[in-house]
Each structure stands twice: as C-alpha cells, then as structure tokens.
Design a protein around this motif. Structure first.
Motif, mmCIF file in Angstrom:
data_model
loop_
_atom_site.group_PDB
_atom_site.id
_atom_site.type_symbol
_atom_site.label_atom_id
_atom_site.label_comp_id
_atom_site.label_asym_id
_atom_site.label_seq_id
_atom_site.Cartn_x
_atom_site.Cartn_y
_atom_site.Cartn_z
ATOM 1 N N TYR A 8 0.708 -1.181 -0.013
ATOM 2 C CA TYR A 8 -0.050 0.027 -0.238
ATOM 3 C C TYR A 8 0.714 1.145 0.168
ATOM 4 O O TYR A 8 1.806 1.278 0.777
ATOM 5 N N GLU A 9 0.485 2.089 -0.918
ATOM 6 C CA GLU A 9 1.238 3.532 -0.932
ATOM 7 C C GLU A 9 0.402 4.709 -0.474
ATOM 8 O O GLU A 9 -0.786 4.486 -0.664
ATOM 9 N N GLY A 10 1.035 5.587 0.096
ATOM 10 C CA GLY A 10 0.357 6.913 0.510
ATOM 11 C C GLY A 10 1.132 7.668 1.272
ATOM 12 O O GLY A 10 2.549 7.855 1.013
ATOM 13 N N PHE B 92 -4.641 6.203 5.929
ATOM 14 C CA PHE B 92 -5.383 6.266 4.762
ATOM 15 C C PHE B 92 -6.230 7.491 4.780
ATOM 16 O O PHE B 92 -6.779 7.905 3.744
ATOM 17 N N GLU B 93 -6.736 7.940 6.032
ATOM 18 C CA GLU B 93 -7.545 9.305 5.795
ATOM 19 C C GLU B 93 -6.656 10.379 5.406
ATOM 20 O O GLU B 93 -7.197 11.185 4.492
ATOM 21 N N GLY B 94 -5.354 10.575 5.757
ATOM 22 C CA GLY B 94 -4.619 11.543 5.194
ATOM 23 C C GLY B 94 -4.254 11.276 3.645
ATOM 24 O O GLY B 94 -3.935 12.273 2.911
ATOM 25 N N VAL C 194 -12.838 1.533 5.114
ATOM 26 C CA VAL C 194 -11.188 1.775 5.149
ATOM 27 C C VAL C 194 -10.961 1.679 6.375
ATOM 28 O O VAL C 194 -11.227 2.662 7.393
ATOM 29 N N VAL C 195 -9.889 1.042 6.400
ATOM 30 C CA VAL C 195 -9.058 0.887 8.017
ATOM 31 C C VAL C 195 -8.328 2.409 8.264
ATOM 32 O O VAL C 195 -8.079 3.147 7.147
ATOM 33 N N SER C 196 -8.046 2.785 9.320
ATOM 34 C CA SER C 196 -7.452 3.898 9.513
ATOM 35 C C SER C 196 -5.889 4.012 9.045
ATOM 36 O O SER C 196 -5.399 5.025 8.511
ATOM 37 N N ALA C 197 -5.203 3.027 9.094
ATOM 38 C CA ALA C 197 -3.980 2.859 8.841
ATOM 39 C C ALA C 197 -3.665 1.341 8.351
ATOM 40 O O ALA C 197 -4.326 0.417 8.856
ATOM 41 N N ALA D 183 -6.995 -1.249 -0.048
ATOM 42 C CA ALA D 183 -7.178 -1.575 1.326
ATOM 43 C C ALA D 183 -8.553 -2.002 1.802
ATOM 44 O O ALA D 183 -8.739 -2.601 2.580
ATOM 45 N N GLN D 184 -9.506 -1.320 1.343
ATOM 46 C CA GLN D 184 -10.861 -1.435 1.504
ATOM 47 C C GLN D 184 -11.323 -3.119 0.984
ATOM 48 O O GLN D 184 -11.907 -3.627 1.626
#
Length: 474
Positions: free
Chosen positions: A350-352, A382-384, A435-438, A414-415
């Motif tokens: 996962y990237e972000g 993931f929120e950010g 979506v998980v927070s992290a 991620a979802q």
C-alpha cells in the motif's frame, strides 16, 4: 504537546491513550445510486458503493435505540466500544451528502439531528458546544460488565454521558460539526441546522479568540472548562471554512472578520522556503517547527482556494498549494509485509502518506502506547492519503490526476483486503466495506497512534475524494 492536539480529551489522543484500543494484545487481520459517482469520481463504482455501505452499517449498529443515533467511529475490534467521535460523524454527514442519493441525504439529516439533540440536551452545558464524543448504543467493557449508558437509552431518551472522559471540547471538532450542519442547511434549506452551526460559531468566538501576537483561535477547553493554551493551524484552517460559510448563509459581516482572523493565523504558519505549513504554537508567540503534520498541508489548500472569496488570487492560492507537493514527497510511505512491524499480509503493498514528519522516524523498538504494538514507520495513514488525493484533484495540475488515481487505488485495495471480519455492534460488516485508518500500527508523533481498524473518518474522506467533493470550500 506541540500546539496541535490537546490533552487526553482530543479524539486522536484518546485513540492512542490505552483507554480503548487493544486492551490486551492488539490483533490485526489482514448503496446508493451510481449517478453521483458518474458525475466525477476517481475510484470504482463498486468500491464507492461499498464505502457508503460501511457508513450506513456504522450508523445502524444499534437499531433498537431509536432514530436519534450517531455512527460508531471504529469497528468493535478497536476496543472503543460504541464511541461516536463528533468529528467522525461530521465527516459522515458530509460524505452522505456527497453521494447525492435519497438514502445519503436522509442519513445526513438524521446524524445532523443527533448532533443538534446533543447540543440542546447536554446535562452540564447550554452554550452551543458539543463534546469530543458520545456513545451510540449499549456496549460491554473488556471485563464483561455491561455499560448501558449509550447515546440513546432503551426508553428512547438521549444520554450524553461522559464515559472515557468525554468532557472536553476541541475547536477543530466543533468547527467540523459546524461545517457539516451548515452543509445541511445549504442543501436542505432547514433553519435548525443553520441555527446549530451559528451556536457553534458563537461558542468558538467566545472561548477560542485570542489577542496573542500570533492571533487566531485557541485549541478549546478541557473537562474542567479550563481554556487550553495551544493554537492549531489545523483548527484555524477549519474555521476559515466554517466562518466563511456562516458569512454566506447569514449575511452577517462579523463572520467575515472572524474568518479573516483565522486565515491570518494560518498564513503566519507558512514556511515559504520549504513550501509547507507548520503545526501551530504552544504559547501564541513562538511557531512550533516540528513535527509537521499532513493535514495542515492538504486542508489549507482545500480551505484557502475558495472561489467565494476572490481576494485569494490565482498566484496566491497556487503558491500555497505547493504544500501538496511537500506532503506527497516528504510524507510518502510504502507499506508491505517486509517492513518492520508491518501488519500487511504477505503479497500485498500500500502506498500513500503518513501522519507527520515524526511518524517517519518513530522508534520501532517501543510500543506506541501502553498495551499497543510497536509502530511501522511506513504505515499508510489512509485518511490523510484521501485528503491528499482530493486536494490534488482539486488543484488540477498536469500530473495531479494521475497521482490522485494511484492514491485512491491504494485506498480501494485496502478496503478490499484489510480489516476483514471486523464488526460494529457485534454485527458483521458488509464484505470489503470500510477503509481502515492505517495499514499498520502508526505512531503519529503527537502521542497517539492509528491502527488497522475500519474507520468512519477514513471511509468518509475516501468518499469525498471519490465524489470530488471539497468539504472545506465555503
């Protein structure tokens, strides 16, 4: 404390305080019509629908407790029971409205009415404030004892009890509630929502306004109603939107002056040589230089680039929007099973972006907090990541759409794959929803962490990015 999050009453600080998440060992596991989606999304239609389905499930976890209810912020596995953070529910309102469906509108109105009910029926205050969080229904503590005092009692009456010390009020959380209520007022034309937003704005002006050298609005109050000394860039950014909305909806010019005060503080936090915004100040005099968080880079663009305030010139807004490039470059992370302390299953990546500059240098040998796991420096917030995707699409530069697409792809993956088997109110969540927070345990650098639990706030921001809805535009 570094001038952004307050003591234990902050919604984020509470999450990492050991009061709820992971009491004991932390364990990780790897609706609406399509018309709004077709109007301009960056994600897939099925993923968008599943995200909205999670928000509905988070709101419906306790169906026996009447129509006045809030959404549970995190899945049960987070250990926060039926906690409904005010901020998360404000974001859920905005995401429901963004779907432009009948169900989304109805749910947004219901959540808005629940916030208004809490505002009007608090047993201790009658001054327009909202608490950091409420409880949405019955729940059980980790020792098995029943705790019946939810947001709504079995007889249908509301209870705004203060479990977990929900006695403080943060200006940022209040601002987002006001933004959500003002959005409802704008969409529905119903006066009660505007009245609730105005009450919030009046409380912030009374409690938060400061004449310190850096100006702006202070952090809020703790449970003893003591004013906190910190001033946050994030909070004042939120107020740029809220006060701007109130100016437009009420026609009262005083809100423009208040908006200008919040904006002036935000501008003082700008670092032109680096192209980013600092976090705030502890004392109203000295700017804090570290850590540098993600949301002060993305929310500033979303709030300051408003078309309703043409005093912001094209060159001005695009100068400040360099903060998006700073966040994309300086807070970029890639998480996979090979990373130290990663919770990502083998074969996935996962990237972000992460939460702050401090997250990138977190001590991976020490737990984030008592009873919590050790952090992964490369955990994706993931929120950010959704903040950044939306802000890039809002800016619309030459490469921005492609960059946003990659970020949203990561969120949607991620979802699909993270948080399987998690529940709300002991009820199974819809498959591949939320979506998980992290992606992995993440140390924010502000005294708390984020973890791989499905989260209303992260999912709401994903939906805003998917529907190209800027919640901070006045």
């Amino acid at each position: 404390m570094i001038g952004r999050q307050g003591p234990a009453f902050s919604r984020r600080t509470l999450i990492g305080s050991g009061l709820g998440i992971g009491i004991g060992a932390a364990v990780f596991s790897a609706v609406g019509s399509g018309s709004a989606y077709a109007a301009g999304s960056v994600g897939s239609s099925s993923a968008w629908r599943r995200g909205h389905g999670f928000l509905a499930a988070a709101m419906d976890g306790y169906p026996d407790h009447g129509s006045i209810r809030l959404a549970q912020s995190y899945s049960d596995q987070a250990g926060l029971f039926s906690t409904a953070f005010t901020y998360d529910n404000a974001m859920a309102i905005l995401a429901h409205l963004a779907t432009r469906t009948a169900d989304g509108r109805a749910r947004a109105v219901a959540l808005g009415d629940a916030l208004l009910y809490a505002q009007a029926h608090d047993p201790a205050y009658d001054d327009g404030r909202l608490r950091q969080a409420y409880n949405v229904g019955p729940y059980t503590f980790f020792d098995g004892s029943l705790q019946p005092d939810g947001f709504v009692r079995a007889d249908g009456t509301a209870n705004v009890g203060t479990q977990f010390g929900f006695t403080g009020t943060a200006v940022g959380d209040m601002a987002w509630a006001g933004i959500a209520l003002s959005a409802l007022a704008r969409r529905t034309g119903v006066r009660r929502f505007l009245d609730g937003a105005v009450r919030i704005g009046v409380w912030i002006e009374r409690v938060g306004r400061t004449d310190e050298p850096l100006g702006g609005y202070k952090f809020g109050v703790n449970g003893a109603d003591e004013k906190l000394p910190f001033t946050s860039t994030e909070h004042n950014t939120d107020l740029v939107c809220l006060f701007g909305r109130l100016a437009l909806l009420t026609g009262d010019r005083v809100w423009r002056e208040r908006r200008a005060r919040a904006e002036a503080f935000v501008k003082k936090m700008w670092e032109p040589s680096g192209g980013f915004f600092y976090t705030g100040t502890n004392d109203g005099v000295t700017v804090n230089k570290s850590p540098i968080p993600e949301d002060t880079q993305t929310w500033t663009h979303l709030a300051l680039d408003g078309e309703d305030f043409p005093s912001y010139s094209h060159s001005y807004s695009h100068s400040y929007s360099r903060s998006l490039d700073w966040a994309a470059a300086e807070l970029a992370v890639l998480d996979h099973a090979g990373r130290r302390n990663s919770a990502v299953p083998a074969g996935q990546s996962y990237e972000g972006v992460t939460f702050s500059s401090a997250s990138l240098v977190a001590n991976e040998d020490v737990p984030i907090a008592e009873f919590q796991p050790k952090p992964d420096r490369n955990g994706v917030w993931f929120e950010g990541t959704a903040h950044l995707a939306l802000a890039l699409r809002d800016r619309g530069g030459a490469r921005d759409e492609a960059r946003a697409r990659r970020l949203v792809d990561s969120i949607e993956r991620a979802q699909d794959l993270l948080g399987a088997g998690q529940t709300v109110g002991a009820k199974a969540l819809p498959a591949r929803s939320g979506v998980v927070s992290a992606s992995s345990p993440l140390d924010t650098g502000f005294g708390f962490g984020y973890y791989p639990y499905r989260h209303v706030g992260a999912t709401a921001w994903y939906l805003l990015a998917a529907t190209r809805t800027n919640p901070l535009r006045a």
